[in-house]
Enzyme design. Structure first.
Site, PDB file in Angstrom:
ATOM      1  N   ASP A 331      49.429  26.466  39.014  1.00  9.12           N
ATOM      2  CA  ASP A 331      48.582  27.117  39.880  1.00  9.12           C
ATOM      3  C   ASP A 331      48.012  27.385  38.051  1.00  9.12           C
ATOM      4  O   ASP A 331      47.904  27.086  36.920  1.00  9.12           O
ATOM      5  CB  ASP A 331      49.035  28.281  39.235  1.00  9.12           C
ATOM      6  N   THR A 403      31.444  47.375  38.313  1.00 11.61           N
ATOM      7  CA  THR A 403      32.442  47.614  40.020  1.00 11.61           C
ATOM      8  C   THR A 403      32.649  46.641  40.668  1.00 11.61           C
ATOM      9  O   THR A 403      31.790  45.794  40.456  1.00 11.61           O
ATOM     10  CB  THR A 403      31.936  48.394  40.438  1.00 11.61           C
ATOM     11  N   SER A 406      28.743  46.766  42.706  1.00 17.35           N
ATOM     12  CA  SER A 406      27.543  46.770  42.073  1.00 17.35           C
ATOM     13  C   SER A 406      27.477  45.058  41.802  1.00 17.35           C
ATOM     14  O   SER A 406      26.712  44.232  41.997  1.00 17.35           O
ATOM     15  CB  SER A 406      27.353  47.330  41.175  1.00 17.35           C
ATOM     16  N   ARG A 407      29.213  44.551  41.065  1.00 16.36           N
ATOM     17  CA  ARG A 407      29.487  43.260  41.112  1.00 16.36           C
ATOM     18  C   ARG A 407      27.695  43.283  39.625  1.00 16.36           C
ATOM     19  O   ARG A 407      27.455  41.794  39.184  1.00 16.36           O
ATOM     20  CB  ARG A 407      28.364  42.329  41.794  1.00 16.36           C
ATOM     21  N   MET A 408      27.352  44.331  38.938  1.00 19.10           N
ATOM     22  CA  MET A 408      26.644  44.325  37.263  1.00 19.10           C
ATOM     23  C   MET A 408      27.439  45.438  36.758  1.00 19.10           C
ATOM     24  O   MET A 408      27.707  45.741  36.788  1.00 19.10           O
ATOM     25  CB  MET A 408      25.540  44.602  37.597  1.00 19.10           C
ATOM     26  N   ASP A 551      53.815  33.559  48.099  1.00 18.82           N
ATOM     27  CA  ASP A 551      53.935  32.298  47.615  1.00 18.82           C
ATOM     28  C   ASP A 551      55.125  31.952  48.159  1.00 18.82           C
ATOM     29  O   ASP A 551      55.806  31.091  47.978  1.00 18.82           O
ATOM     30  CB  ASP A 551      53.907  31.780  45.826  1.00 18.82           C
TER      31      ASP A 551
END
Lengths: 712, 553
Positions: A331, A403, A406-408, A551
């Site tokens: 991985d 968050t 918002s990705r900001m 997996d």
């Protein structure tokens, strides 16, 4: 995540794979197997003495018959004793009988020492498995009963301070759990319902909060129970290669039995009938006692070396398969790269200095607790010597936390708003506020994406309006030393395939940097499974690590599947090994241990067979030089008397077993190189060494014996 | 030119001839056994036995073919000898006794050609040419077929099929042994070997009195005797007889015939498994042992001390003057390292060490280069054992040519290597321990012991040469050596075919840098060492009481 657990984590080490341990802390250790805690094969001579009673107890013929070679020695010991009793004045008969008994005991000693090391570990585990009281839920009521009375499917409650009564999955709640009883690791781990961190192990202790557990294992078959059996060697079954080797050793024993039994009529014909004691001595010297005595100890010690590295192999077969692995699936996250992407550089737009951008980036990232966010702060500090500001320093500041929606993240302070985040989100934020479209920022972002990195945009809104300041280049950081590690693996003939959910571009960039042979990008569990099957269809053996429930099918399909202890019980059930440290890098060590186990077996077999040449040169002239004086020329070691020659060979044969016990337990030194070099080296040491060593050894023993008054 | 130099030159010429034929013959054999076309004459034969040459057989079916065909051969040959007295063209010889007929039938079907009879005084044209010579062809073809089946086991992936026994048998005879024999016979006739159906001539001797000379189809039988590594001479003196082996050149040519197919089969092996280099490694192993043994033999035969020997230029006792020490030494090593057993000199008269070398050559299992087919499969079994012991030292479970050597494979290989030592040692022990067999020895002490040890070594390994000095035409020796020959031939074939079946059912593992490289010189060295140590350890005590005791005295 509860606050009580966060304090246990080092800043910057939050990893999505193993939440409680910093994976990279193990990298350096992994480089030097045999050092530090994973000491491997430290051997204490006192163990020999301590295990002596166990060794004698193993003289039971029903136990000995499992090793045909040693059973022949036992039979020989009994017979010589009988013959010695018939002629009690003959010191030679007694001496041979005594040394044959010692040979048998030494063989058992090897096994007893190997098992003894596991017993200590088992005792520690047993202490963890103290009798627990379970609080079983039936409907809304709670009843108390002993942990041994639980059944699969029962729901039990555990609160802070409780010992978890059995293996299960958390179905409700979150708690921090002390798993040191199983893993030896004192830092607590988080266990929560749902997802890949729901499995709990019986015998571990809940430190905080309350969880409801659904029991998944019967009492007596829990993880700890299996561990105890494993380290004690009780569950040990002979592995396929061990069985095959036993067959070869048994057939060699038959050949030598034939050679010795038919020798008596030949001797009679030659006019020199041999005492039966001498024939038995010859037989014991010829049959491969060295490897016959050490074979099971080698197997136990191999498992033990894994246990010392905190890996539990559910079967010896898996350890053997590890030596044969030709494809390693690794991985990306946690194995090839450090847990997360890190900020690597700041790319400002025209008219903005790097320092300005760095300042804004740092400010906007203070409220971003994700590892990416923290790495921006770290980069600003390292590259631009910007002191890390505390959130409390800026009084009127209004923090905007990162968050997933918002990705900001960012901060509003003194009329100035700073934002940092995903390119799309930040551009939308600027556009909303009437800012210009930053062409060069978009171009820089595309360039970073093209190189396999992740761009984050930094924007500001102040008196001059909203605008983009620049781009932060996030990239995966390949663990130190991994390239060398993969080179080693390549020399060993093992192909490494990196598995990642990243897009192919990113994946290739990391694969190139890390030096893996291949990669599987945007991998789904189905892709992984398909890759394993494809490799196996080509006759290859595949090893992989995994922790999630998704997996599990791949872990079961792989020839060596190492499940992380932090993983789900489904994953642990499916794999054939469990890594208690949950360190995916350890797969490489597992392969090395598997190889070392096989090499040790081969080396001692070769040594054992090569030894016979010298023994013939000692014994045959001693038996027949009287009737065929020419045969005295074969006495190249110039042994002092026929009786001393035979006794010396027997003594050497017995002592070499004890001398090689440490090697059997520690394993032959293994360095990752190609097959050719390895074979040349081992053939030199154990093949040629095996030819020469007994000539010297027998000569020295003969010299000592000839010093004993009344003999020789 | 000194005799030693002449010997070395002969050896070099032999190596050159073998090198020249290696590729074309090896490739030809690979084509023969891979071809899907059938010659018309072959189709007739398939029709006659009712076989379908196109069906692939799994190992039990292949083995049934081998055993059924060989059992029929033993029965036919036995009856032919028992009825000889009543058959035409028998030169007036009477029928053979049951025990000797059994021994001879077993001997020729097992590709051994141990002879407890005197050819010119017992066997007529019908038995010689219609019985014995036929078995010389087909027993050799059976050996090659089994080797090819094992090669297919390595080459095939997961189908478990080993080819068709009847096709392999017929093709071996029709496309390989017959054409080569025709050429070889012409060469031998050109050298002066006889080829006729004449009767018995009374010939006057120089010293007075008369001697009987037989005619016969000698050259044709001689060529297949060597080419098929059979070894049964038309005459009792075998290749020392001037009608069989008239000149030093014919001697060299016969040695060439002995070695040519077994060596070239390694090429066939490489071709069919898709790796010529693997074939070269096996060739190198066989070549190293063969050259090493030849050098040792020459050294001991040329340099044996003593005034008479010095005058004769070496240990000339029991050797033909037209071959000398060199031609005899090369022949003796070639015949005992293969399963031939033809002799052009008397091994009993070799020096103590020389006799030991011939015995050890057989005790290695006759694998350097060994009998036709049996040499290759014997060597591959040893390779499997060597890979198993030392292959572990590279840190992988052992594999050879991509096939895993697991429990089943090693069990079969172990059974294979157990058979001949068990037969040799047990029968020799019984013969020394029982009161009557010892009467057959003409010598006492170490040399007498060597006679018996040699007889069973030769029988169980399907060599067929005799140490001389032992009267083997007794019920005891006819029966025990007959059994040793049959068991020593067919039990190993059972395990070889079972192994081949097991390998053919496997999926090959691709080679990586971590794989033991079995095509490298290092492996060749390892294989030579394994062979020498395993055979050496097994037979050392017995050899010590026979040839070593003599040689060191």
């Amino acid at each position: 995540m509860t606050t009580s657990t966060q304090k246990h984590e080092e800043p910057g080490s939050m990893s999505s794979v193993s939440p409680t341990r910093a994976p990279h802390s193990d990298v350096h250790r992994g480089h030097k197997p045999g050092r530090g805690r994973v000491g491997g094969g430290l051997f204490d001579p006192k163990q020999l003495v301590r295990s002596f009673p166990d060794a004698v107890a193993k003289l039971d013929p029903r136990v000995m018959i499992k090793s045909p070679v040693m059973f022949v020695v036992l039979t020989g010991s009994v017979l010589t004793t009988v013959f010695a009793l018939m002629d009690p004045t003959d010191w030679f008969g007694w001496a041979i009988a005594a040394w044959l008994w010692l040979t048998t005991v030494f063989a058992n000693l090897a096994e007893a020492v190997a098992e003894g090391r596991g017993k200590a570990q088992a005792d520690t585990l047993r202490r963890a498995r103290t009798d627990t009281v379970a609080r079983r839920l039936s409907g809304a009521t709670e009843e108390r009963l002993p942990g041994t009375g639980l059944h699969i499917g029962d729901l039990v409650v555990c609160e802070a301070g409780d010992i978890i009564p059995g293996d299960g999955d958390v179905v409700d709640g979150v708690a921090s759990v002390d798993e040191s009883a199983v893993t030896g690791e004192s830092a607590p781990v988080i266990r929560e319902s749902g997802g890949d961190r729901s499995a709990v192990t019986g015998g571990t202790r809940v430190l905080s909060d309350r969880i409801v557990i659904k029991i998944t294992a019967k009492p007596g078959e829990t993880f700890i129970d299996r561990m105890i059996k494993l380290v004690e060697g009780a569950a040990r079954q002979k592995t396929p290669n061990e069985i095959a080797l036993n067959i070869l050793l048994a057939s060699l024993t038959i050949v030598f039995l034939l050679a010795v039994v038919t020798l008596q009529p030949f001797a009679v014909h030659a006019g020199r009938e041999q005492p039966v004691i001498v024939l038995i001595a010859l037989l014991v010297c010829l049959i491969p006692t060295t490897i016959g005595a050490l074979l099971s100890a080698i197997g136990i010690a191999g498992m033990d070396r894994l246990v010392q590295r905190n890996v539990l192999a559910m079967s010896g077969r898996a350890v053997e398969a590890a030596g044969d692995v030709s494809t390693l699936l690794l991985d990306k996250t946690g194995t090839v790269t450090l847990g997360n992407r890190r900020a690597a550089e700041f790319v400002p737009v025209e008219g903005v200095s790097e320092a300005e951008l760095a300042d804004a980036a740092q400010l906007s990232s203070l409220a971003d607790e994700t590892p990416e966010g923290r790495s921006v702060v770290v980069l600003a500090k390292e590259r631009y010597r910007l002191r890390e500001r505390d959130q409390g320093e800026l009084v009127h500041a209004e923090w905007v936390a990162f968050t997933a929606q918002s990705r900001m993240s960012g901060v509003d302070v003194d009329g100035c708003r700073v934002r940092k985040g995903a390119a799309g989100s930040v551009l939308a934020w600027v556009r909303e506020r009437g800012g210009p479209v930053a062409e060069d920022a978009a171009a820089a972002a595309d360039a970073i994406s093209g190189a396999g990195g992740t761009p984050l945009l930094v924007a500001v809104e102040d008196d001059l309006g909203a605008r983009v300041l620049g781009v932060i280049h996030l990239k995966d950081v390949v663990k130190e030393g991994m390239r060398e590690r993969f080179d080693e693996l390549r020399r060993m003939g093992i192909r490494t395939v990196m598995i990642t959910g990243d897009n192919p571009l990113t994946a290739r960039a990391i694969a190139d940097e890390a030096g893996v042979d291949d990669y599987l990008a945007e991998a789904t569990p189905e892709d992984k499974m398909a890759l394993i099957k494809r490799e196996q269809a080509g006759g290859k053996l595949v090893a992989m690590t995994g922790d999630g429930t998704n997996d599990a099918p791949a872990l079961a399909q792989a020839d060596v599947g190492v499940a992380m202890n932090t993983g789900t019980s489904a994953a642990k059930e499916a794999g054939n090994m469990v890594d208690l440290d949950s360190d995916p890098t350890k797969l490489i060590e597992v392969v090395e241990i598997g190889k070392q186990l096989l090499i040790t077996r081969g080396a001692l077999t070769t040594f054992s067979i090569a030894n016979d040449v010298a023994k013939y040169f000692a014994i045959i002239p001693a038996m027949f030089a009287v009737v065929h004086p020419g045969l005295e020329k074969l006495n190249v070691m110039a042994l002092s008397s026929p009786q001393s020659a035979i006794l010396s060979a027997v003594v050497f044969n017995a002592l070499i077993i004890v001398a090689l016990v440490p090697l059997a337990l520690r394993g032959v030194r293994y360095r990752p190189t190609g097959a050719d070099r390895m074979l040349r080296r081992n053939l030199g040491i154990y093949g040629l060494g095996g030819l020469i060593a007994p000539f010297a050894g027998i000569k020295i023993i003969d010299l000592l014996i000839s010093l004993i008054p009344g003999i020789g | 030119m000194s005799p030693l130099l002449a010997a070395v030159l002969q050896l070099l010429a032999l190596v050159a001839a073998l090198a020249l034929t290696y590729r074309p013959l090896g490739d030809h054999m690979a084509r023969v056994y891979s071809s899907t076309r059938h010659l018309r004459v072959e189709k007739w034969m398939y029709k006659a036995v009712g076989a379908d040459p196109g069906t692939g057989m799994r190992w039990p079916a292949y083995l049934r073919g081998v055993l059924a065909f060989s059992a029929a051969g033993v029965l036919f040959l036995y009856l032919l000898q028992r009825l000889q007295g009543g058959l035409p063209g028998s030169l007036g010889f009477s029928s053979i006794d049951p025990d000797q007929a059994f021994n001879t039938a077993a001997s020729f079907v097992a590709n051994t050609n141990w002879q407890s009879y005197y050819g010119e005084q017992a066997m007529g044209h019908v038995v010689q040419t219609g019985g014995l010579a036929v078995q010389n062809f087909v027993s050799a073809a059976v050996g090659i077929a089994v080797a090819i089946a094992l090669v297919r086991g390595f080459a095939h992936s997961r189908n478990g099929e080993l080819g068709n026994f009847w096709a392999d048998l017929v093709r071996g005879v029709v496309r390989i042994l017959l054409p080569m024999s025709v050429i070889g016979a012409v060469v031998l006739v050109a050298c002066g070997a006889i080829q006729n159906f004449a009767g018995i001539h009374e010939v006057g001797q120089f010293s007075g009195g008369t001697q009987q000379w037989n005619g016969g189809a000698v050259a044709s039988q001689e060529v297949i005797k060597e080419l098929g590594t059979n070894g049964g001479g038309y005459f009792n003196a075998n290749s020392a007889h001037p009608f069989e082996n008239p000149t030093p050149f014919s001697n060299l040519f016969e040695i060439f015939l002995i070695l040519v197919i077994p060596f070239a089969l390694t090429r066939t092996f490489g071709r069919m498994t898709g790796s010529l280099r693997q074939g070269h490694a096996i060739l190198a192993t066989m070549g190293t042992i063969w050259i090493g043994f030849t050098a040792l033999m020459m050294w001991t035969e040329f340099h044996h001390g003593g005034p008479a020997l010095d005058l004769a230029g070496g240990a000339m006792e029991g050797k033909e003057t037209r071959f000398g020490v060199g031609g005899s030494s090369i022949f003796a090593v070639a015949t005992t390292l293969t399963s031939t057993g033809a002799v052009n000199s008397f091994h009993s008269s070799f020096t103590g060490f020389g006799g030991g070398i011939t015995m050890l050559g057989m005790q290695l299992g006759e694998i350097a280069p060994g009998g036709v087919g049996s040499g290759l499969y014997g060597m591959l079994i040893m390779a499997v054992v060597a890979v198993f012991i030392a292959g572990l030292m590279v840190g992988r479970t052992p594999e050879y040519l991509g096939k895993k050597i697991g429990t089943r494979e090693i069990k079969l290989a172990a059974c294979y290597i157990l058979i001949t030592p068990a037969l040799v040692l047990c029968f020799t022990a019984a013969s020394t321990a029982l009161p009557t067999p010892a009467d057959s020895m003409t010598n006492s002490g170490a040399h007498g012991f060597s006679e018996i040890l040699y007889a069973f070594t030769s029988g169980a390994n399907n060599n067929g040469s005799a140490f001389a000095g032992l009267n083997a035409d007794t019920q005891w020796f006819n029966t025990t050596i007959g059994l040793a020959m049959l068991l020593g031939r067919f039990l190993p074939m059972v395990f070889v075919l079972a192994l081949a079946g097991s390998l053919a059912g496997q999926r090959p593992v691709p080679a990586t840098a971590g794989t033991l490289r079995t095509e490298k010189p290092l492996f060749t060295g390892l294989l030579v060492g394994t062979i020498m140590i395993i055979a050496g350890l097994t037979y050392f005590p017995a050899l010590a009481l026979g040839p070593l005791a003599e040689g060191l005295a």
